[in-house]
Design a protein around this motif. Structure first.
Motif, PDB file in Angstrom:
ATOM      1  N   SER A 100     -19.156 -26.750  25.245  1.00 53.38           N
ATOM      2  CA  SER A 100     -18.479 -27.886  24.634  1.00 53.38           C
ATOM      3  C   SER A 100     -17.958 -28.803  25.745  1.00 53.38           C
ATOM      4  O   SER A 100     -18.371 -28.676  26.905  1.00 53.38           O
ATOM      5  CB  SER A 100     -17.321 -27.412  23.740  1.00 53.38           C
ATOM      6  OG  SER A 100     -16.375 -26.686  24.508  1.00 53.38           O
ATOM      7  N   THR A 101     -17.070 -29.699  25.390  1.00 56.28           N
ATOM      8  CA  THR A 101     -16.495 -30.622  26.372  1.00 56.28           C
ATOM      9  C   THR A 101     -14.974 -30.546  26.330  1.00 56.28           C
ATOM     10  O   THR A 101     -14.387 -30.151  25.319  1.00 56.28           O
ATOM     11  CB  THR A 101     -16.918 -32.080  26.088  1.00 56.28           C
ATOM     12  OG1 THR A 101     -16.392 -32.475  24.813  1.00 56.28           O
ATOM     13  CG2 THR A 101     -18.419 -32.218  26.096  1.00 56.28           C
TER      14      THR A 101
ATOM     15  N   ASN B 187     -17.750 -34.704  21.445  1.00 59.45           N
ATOM     16  CA  ASN B 187     -18.429 -33.439  21.136  1.00 59.45           C
ATOM     17  C   ASN B 187     -19.644 -33.664  20.242  1.00 59.45           C
ATOM     18  O   ASN B 187     -20.617 -32.912  20.318  1.00 59.45           O
ATOM     19  CB  ASN B 187     -17.451 -32.466  20.474  1.00 59.45           C
ATOM     20  CG  ASN B 187     -16.647 -31.677  21.488  1.00 59.45           C
ATOM     21  OD1 ASN B 187     -17.209 -31.074  22.403  1.00 59.45           O
ATOM     22  ND2 ASN B 187     -15.334 -31.679  21.363  1.00 59.45           N
TER      23      ASN B 187
ATOM     24  N   PHE C 211     -22.263 -34.609  22.598  1.00 55.18           N
ATOM     25  CA  PHE C 211     -22.688 -33.399  23.308  1.00 55.18           C
ATOM     26  C   PHE C 211     -23.641 -32.561  22.455  1.00 55.18           C
ATOM     27  O   PHE C 211     -24.634 -32.021  22.962  1.00 55.18           O
ATOM     28  CB  PHE C 211     -21.455 -32.576  23.678  1.00 55.18           C
ATOM     29  CG  PHE C 211     -21.762 -31.236  24.281  1.00 55.18           C
ATOM     30  CD1 PHE C 211     -22.138 -31.121  25.610  1.00 55.18           C
ATOM     31  CD2 PHE C 211     -21.681 -30.088  23.509  1.00 55.18           C
ATOM     32  CE1 PHE C 211     -22.429 -29.885  26.160  1.00 55.18           C
ATOM     33  CE2 PHE C 211     -21.971 -28.848  24.052  1.00 55.18           C
ATOM     34  CZ  PHE C 211     -22.345 -28.754  25.381  1.00 55.18           C
ATOM     35  N   SER C 212     -23.372 -32.476  21.160  1.00 52.31           N
ATOM     36  CA  SER C 212     -24.192 -31.650  20.268  1.00 52.31           C
ATOM     37  C   SER C 212     -25.485 -32.338  19.847  1.00 52.31           C
ATOM     38  O   SER C 212     -26.344 -31.697  19.241  1.00 52.31           O
ATOM     39  CB  SER C 212     -23.385 -31.271  19.022  1.00 52.31           C
ATOM     40  OG  SER C 212     -22.207 -30.581  19.364  1.00 52.31           O
TER      41      SER C 212
ATOM     42  N   TYR D  71     -28.068 -31.427  26.832  1.00 48.52           N
ATOM     43  CA  TYR D  71     -26.679 -31.428  27.296  1.00 48.52           C
ATOM     44  C   TYR D  71     -26.092 -30.016  27.361  1.00 48.52           C
ATOM     45  O   TYR D  71     -24.987 -29.848  27.860  1.00 48.52           O
ATOM     46  CB  TYR D  71     -25.812 -32.288  26.379  1.00 48.52           C
ATOM     47  CG  TYR D  71     -26.176 -33.753  26.368  1.00 48.52           C
ATOM     48  CD1 TYR D  71     -26.613 -34.393  27.516  1.00 48.52           C
ATOM     49  CD2 TYR D  71     -26.082 -34.511  25.208  1.00 48.52           C
ATOM     50  CE1 TYR D  71     -26.950 -35.734  27.512  1.00 48.52           C
ATOM     51  CE2 TYR D  71     -26.413 -35.863  25.195  1.00 48.52           C
ATOM     52  CZ  TYR D  71     -26.843 -36.462  26.349  1.00 48.52           C
ATOM     53  OH  TYR D  71     -27.172 -37.797  26.344  1.00 48.52           O
ATOM     54  N   LYS D  72     -26.828 -29.020  26.867  1.00 50.08           N
ATOM     55  CA  LYS D  72     -26.285 -27.658  26.790  1.00 50.08           C
ATOM     56  C   LYS D  72     -26.499 -26.861  28.070  1.00 50.08           C
ATOM     57  O   LYS D  72     -26.020 -25.740  28.186  1.00 50.08           O
ATOM     58  CB  LYS D  72     -26.942 -26.913  25.621  1.00 50.08           C
ATOM     59  CG  LYS D  72     -26.831 -27.618  24.287  1.00 50.08           C
ATOM     60  CD  LYS D  72     -25.391 -27.796  23.864  1.00 50.08           C
ATOM     61  CE  LYS D  72     -25.285 -28.533  22.546  1.00 50.08           C
ATOM     62  NZ  LYS D  72     -25.887 -27.813  21.423  1.00 50.08           N
TER      63      LYS D  72
ATOM     64  N   VAL E  93     -28.542 -31.423  31.952  1.00 52.99           N
ATOM     65  CA  VAL E  93     -27.644 -32.491  31.515  1.00 52.99           C
ATOM     66  C   VAL E  93     -27.693 -33.660  32.501  1.00 52.99           C
ATOM     67  O   VAL E  93     -27.645 -33.478  33.713  1.00 52.99           O
ATOM     68  CB  VAL E  93     -26.196 -31.959  31.365  1.00 52.99           C
ATOM     69  CG1 VAL E  93     -25.656 -31.426  32.681  1.00 52.99           C
ATOM     70  CG2 VAL E  93     -25.284 -33.061  30.836  1.00 52.99           C
TER      71      VAL E  93
ATOM     72  N   THR F  74     -25.643 -36.663  33.547  1.00 49.83           N
ATOM     73  CA  THR F  74     -24.278 -37.172  33.418  1.00 49.83           C
ATOM     74  C   THR F  74     -24.247 -38.691  33.256  1.00 49.83           C
ATOM     75  O   THR F  74     -23.392 -39.221  32.547  1.00 49.83           O
ATOM     76  CB  THR F  74     -23.435 -36.756  34.629  1.00 49.83           C
ATOM     77  OG1 THR F  74     -24.059 -37.223  35.838  1.00 49.83           O
ATOM     78  CG2 THR F  74     -23.311 -35.240  34.698  1.00 49.83           C
TER      79      THR F  74
ATOM     80  N   PHE G  96     -25.019 -39.507  29.692  1.00 45.85           N
ATOM     81  CA  PHE G  96     -23.885 -39.074  28.871  1.00 45.85           C
ATOM     82  C   PHE G  96     -22.749 -40.089  28.972  1.00 45.85           C
ATOM     83  O   PHE G  96     -22.138 -40.461  27.967  1.00 45.85           O
ATOM     84  CB  PHE G  96     -23.410 -37.701  29.326  1.00 45.85           C
ATOM     85  CG  PHE G  96     -22.618 -36.958  28.293  1.00 45.85           C
ATOM     86  CD1 PHE G  96     -23.197 -35.967  27.521  1.00 45.85           C
ATOM     87  CD2 PHE G  96     -21.284 -37.251  28.082  1.00 45.85           C
ATOM     88  CE1 PHE G  96     -22.469 -35.284  26.565  1.00 45.85           C
ATOM     89  CE2 PHE G  96     -20.538 -36.586  27.136  1.00 45.85           C
ATOM     90  CZ  PHE G  96     -21.133 -35.594  26.372  1.00 45.85           C
TER      91      PHE G  96
ATOM     92  N   VAL H   3     -18.204 -37.908  33.938  1.00 54.30           N
ATOM     93  CA  VAL H   3     -18.615 -36.596  33.427  1.00 54.30           C
ATOM     94  C   VAL H   3     -18.929 -35.691  34.608  1.00 54.30           C
ATOM     95  O   VAL H   3     -19.767 -36.027  35.442  1.00 54.30           O
ATOM     96  CB  VAL H   3     -19.853 -36.722  32.502  1.00 54.30           C
ATOM     97  CG1 VAL H   3     -20.305 -35.346  32.026  1.00 54.30           C
ATOM     98  CG2 VAL H   3     -19.529 -37.619  31.313  1.00 54.30           C
TER      99      VAL H   3
ATOM    100  N   LEU I 216     -17.986 -29.066  29.738  1.00 58.43           N
ATOM    101  CA  LEU I 216     -18.258 -30.287  30.483  1.00 58.43           C
ATOM    102  C   LEU I 216     -16.960 -31.089  30.613  1.00 58.43           C
ATOM    103  O   LEU I 216     -16.276 -31.346  29.622  1.00 58.43           O
ATOM    104  CB  LEU I 216     -19.320 -31.098  29.748  1.00 58.43           C
ATOM    105  CG  LEU I 216     -20.175 -32.085  30.550  1.00 58.43           C
ATOM    106  CD1 LEU I 216     -20.955 -31.349  31.627  1.00 58.43           C
ATOM    107  CD2 LEU I 216     -21.129 -32.816  29.619  1.00 58.43           C
TER     108      LEU I 216
END
Length: 311
Positions: free
Chosen positions: A85-86, A112, A115-116, A121-122, A127, A129, A132, A148, A157
């Motif tokens: 998660s973040t 989040n 992120f999902s 991103y997992k 990932v 950044t 993101f 990030v 994250l």
């Protein structure tokens, strides 16, 4: 006499049974000796079997420990390289009051969701950044900078947000208002009550006949620069720097009318001329005329270079 004894001796020999030969000892094997040898052999075979089983078990145990160790190591590496998660930290534009455009829960929830939205991103290896951060800024126009960071040991994250300073409130008509950034971007559109509960001290900008949406670029760079200079110069810090109260922007005429607390007059400016010259000239004129007690009743016009018109 001799004869008698002789016959008697012969008769005694004749009565003896015939002599039999005794068995030879080297061909004799008692039954108990054979059984003992068999038992010894069986015992040896049993011991060999036990030793073989022990070796097999030990070998299997070593293989199990080896594979279990590799599996555990792989599991640890997998866990340490995946992200669950973040965690979000917010640096407000107002460090004294920690004002914010939204609640921290709203930022956490939206980030989040981003992120999902992608399995890339997992993982710490996949990932991106920069992408993101770009998606965060798209979702939140008020975010001036998004950072990030991939953690070395943790699985969350690390997201840090720095919020941009609001410039003015925007009168959108009805019961709604909006917030504009220093760059002229619409940061937030909410009810008047919600906007005024935190940002009532900001000047109110009026732009007639416009349709706005969050994230839209409402002012050009020249227009935003002029409005920003008016806000910063007329902040109510001194007697002659009255606080800017409102701005009326006639887009067709390219004319801005600025009004101030405690003054009945308004100032005329335009984004078509140099912003610094106009604002500087306006501030100097107000200070001079106020000091002389000759402030005009209607307006001060600084739209023409090196000229000031008053009425």
């Amino acid at each position: 006499m001799k004869k008698f004894f002789k016959k008697k001796e012969q008769g005694r020999r004749a009565s003896l049974p015939p002599r039999q030969s005794a068995p030879i000892a080297r061909y004799y094997r008692p039954a108990n000796a054979t059984a003992a040898k068999t038992r010894k052999k069986d015992k040896t075979n049993l011991q060999n079997q036990k030793d073989s089983d022990r070796i097999t078990i030990k070998r299997a145990s070593n293989i199990f420990i080896k594979w279990f160790g590799l599996f555990a190591l792989g599991f640890v590496i997998l866990i340490n390289t995946t992200l669950s998660s973040t965690t979000v930290r917010i640096k407000s534009f107002d460090s004294e009051t920690t004002k914010s455009y939204r609640s921290k829960e709203a930022y956490n929830q939206q980030i989040n969701q981003i992120f999902s939205s992608s399995f890339l991103y997992k993982s710490k290896f996949s990932v991106n950044t920069e992408k993101f951060e770009a998606r965060i800024k798209e979702a939140f126009p008020e975010v001036e900078q998004a950072s990030v960071v991939i953690p070395l040991a943790g699985r969350k994250l690390q997201v840090s947000l720095r919020l941009v300073d609001p410039l003015v409130r925007l009168n959108t008509g009805g019961n709604q208002e909006a917030l504009l950034s220093k760059g002229g971007v619409v940061l937030q559109v909410e009810s008047q009550e919600k906007i005024n509960s935190s940002f009532a001290s900001l000047p109110l900008l009026s732009l007639p006949n416009i349709t706005i949406s969050q994230g839209a670029q409402l002012l050009t760079s020249d227009e935003a620069t002029l409005v920003g200079l008016l806000v910063s110069e007329f902040d109510g810090s001194t007697e002659f720097r009255k606080k800017l109260k409102s701005i009326e922007f006639d887009v067709q005429k390219r004319e801005i009318r600025a009004r101030f607390d405690g003054l009945s007059l308004y100032a005329k400016l335009t984004p078509e001329r140099d912003a610094r010259l106009q604002v500087g000239s306006l501030a100097a004129t107000i200070e001079q005329l106020a000091g002389e007690g000759k402030l005009p009743q209607e307006y001060i016009d600084v739209r023409i270079d090196d000229r000031v018109f008053i009425k």
